[in-house]
Write a protein that holds these residues in place. Sequence first.
Motif, PDB file in Angstrom:
ATOM      1  N   PRO A 180      -3.010   8.903 -10.789  1.00 37.94           N
ATOM      2  CA  PRO A 180      -2.706   8.766 -12.157  1.00 37.94           C
ATOM      3  C   PRO A 180      -1.099   8.795 -12.529  1.00 37.94           C
ATOM      4  CG  PRO A 180      -3.503  10.724 -12.133  1.00 37.94           C
ATOM      5  CD  PRO A 180      -3.784  10.020 -10.764  1.00 37.94           C
ATOM      6  N   ASP A 181      -0.763   7.886 -13.451  1.00 34.42           N
ATOM      7  CA  ASP A 181       0.546   7.866 -13.765  1.00 34.42           C
ATOM      8  C   ASP A 181       0.647   7.570 -15.534  1.00 34.42           C
ATOM      9  OD1 ASP A 181       0.513   4.995 -14.570  1.00 34.42           O
ATOM     10  OD2 ASP A 181       0.383   4.732 -12.350  1.00 34.42           O
ATOM     11  N   TYR A 182       1.841   7.627 -16.074  1.00 32.58           N
ATOM     12  CA  TYR A 182       2.114   7.555 -17.430  1.00 32.58           C
ATOM     13  C   TYR A 182       1.969   6.012 -18.046  1.00 32.58           C
ATOM     14  CZ  TYR A 182       3.800  12.181 -17.139  1.00 32.58           C
ATOM     15  OH  TYR A 182       4.274  13.692 -16.902  1.00 32.58           O
ATOM     16  N   GLU A 183       1.802   5.136 -17.037  1.00 27.58           N
ATOM     17  CA  GLU A 183       1.658   3.637 -17.430  1.00 27.58           C
ATOM     18  C   GLU A 183       0.383   3.008 -17.568  1.00 27.58           C
ATOM     19  OE1 GLU A 183       4.015   4.522 -15.269  1.00 27.58           O
ATOM     20  OE2 GLU A 183       5.775   4.511 -16.323  1.00 27.58           O
ATOM     21  N   THR A 184      -0.292   3.411 -16.503  1.00 24.37           N
ATOM     22  CA  THR A 184      -1.731   3.154 -16.656  1.00 24.37           C
ATOM     23  C   THR A 184      -2.855   4.004 -16.446  1.00 24.37           C
ATOM     24  OG1 THR A 184      -1.504   2.771 -14.051  1.00 24.37           O
ATOM     25  CG2 THR A 184      -0.882   0.849 -15.272  1.00 24.37           C
ATOM     26  N   GLY A 185      -2.347   5.300 -16.799  1.00 22.27           N
ATOM     27  CA  GLY A 185      -3.307   6.337 -16.690  1.00 22.27           C
ATOM     28  C   GLY A 185      -4.088   6.542 -15.137  1.00 22.27           C
ATOM     29  N   TRP A 186      -5.284   6.558 -15.257  1.00 15.94           N
ATOM     30  CA  TRP A 186      -6.200   6.844 -14.190  1.00 15.94           C
ATOM     31  C   TRP A 186      -6.529   5.390 -13.468  1.00 15.94           C
ATOM     32  CZ3 TRP A 186      -5.412  10.511 -17.356  1.00 15.94           C
ATOM     33  CH2 TRP A 186      -5.188  12.029 -16.975  1.00 15.94           C
ATOM     34  N   GLY A 187      -6.055   4.374 -14.160  1.00  9.73           N
ATOM     35  CA  GLY A 187      -6.323   3.092 -13.462  1.00  9.73           C
ATOM     36  C   GLY A 187      -7.089   1.845 -14.314  1.00  9.73           C
TER      37      GLY A 187
END
Length: 452
Positions: A127-134
């Motif tokens: 997970p990341d700040y741009e696309t969350g969990w996908g």
Amino acid sequence: LIELAADAYNSIAVGELTDFPTRDTNRNNDILKGSSSYGPTLDGRIKPDIVALGTNINSTSNAGGWNNGEAGTSFSAPHISGTAALIYQYLNQNTNIAKSYYPLVTKGLLLHTADDWSDIGPGSDGPDYETGWGYVNLANLWNLTQRGVAIETNALSYDNIRYNLPFYYNLTLHQNEILNITLVWNRHAESEASLIFVWGNGRPNNLNLYLLNSHKTTVNSSKDSKNNIEQISYKVPENGTYYLKIVSKDSQYFAKEPYALISTHNLTRLNPSGPRLLYYSLSPLFDVDLDYLFFKSFDVYEKVSLYLLAYDEDGILGGTFNMPLVRTFLDLIPPIDIYFPIFQVFPNILFFDMILHDLFLEHGFDKFNKMFLDGSIWATFTIFDAHPIAPSSSTFYCILDYHGFIWNFSISAIVLLTLLIIIDYIRERRAKKTMLEMYETKTKNDINNKIL
């Protein structure tokens, strides 16, 4: 930045992907739209939670017919809403899960089956700040339900949260299998919008997820302190029985904590027998010892002893003693929750002992003018079994009665009473002297009368 209301603890915030170059069936070239908001939130949480296509979308028109090429997160969110509706239908037709858990299970399935994604295409960093969990993937969701998905709904008890007691499941795994698990729960947030941003003001509970092998050694874990989602992905190195542990950490909201687990493998709850209380004895009555009528502080050295005999086959017993003080006369101080450890003397015997004097003085009871009459102390004690795999606990209640009379006077009252006592003493001495003089006079008169 992600702002209200998409940054709320328990919402599902949706980001926008663009179909690049345009309207093809290849997902791998879909990238993040530049206008899609991204995290972190002001308190450092990941948002959005998930992303979906939001450009070149055919949509109905207010004037009738269709509009081509619509774009924006407003056209991404319906993809998630539609998927959620299909999940609801699946749960209703194929499971016995209580409907109160549907929101948690739906969120868990959405994030569990999403493809890991970055801002420029498929990702591999989680997970990341741009696309969350996908990137939402309905095909993954369908395949998971057809292969067999383990959906576990439960709630950690008050004791699990208050004493950080873990809850365990076991799993049978085989070499080279991939185990994927997602844990979701709701955060307890203040209703005021201004407080939703600040992590901690919403009284969030933090749950952690651990995977243990057959030797009780942790082989994988997820310990996110800010997001209310934990995920584990693990390639199994050898056949065996594994254990999944859920435990609260630094929790502030002491109540039951419902959660949902999504797993590629079957989960079996461990159902421990729990500690059995065979006997307990608690000092039922104590008296406030008054050596003097007037004094400035308590002189109470009574002991409250709690003897417990508890049993569990292979557990490690411990406990706590909670004493909210309750008075039945002048309630000058609010009830106080006081926790003490219960000491283990022998493997299956627990012991607690405390001097009331220390309790009273610790909470400033000698600093107030007050009167104590008969009253009660309501107490609870909790025995918990810190079993390395399957801990449990039991709570019991008891009442201690006290008798006594304590009245602290102010300095002015003491001075006044002292003067009254002195005056009364002087008056009494004068009265005795007068009576003695009258007796002596009467005696002399009687002697003179006899002589005459």
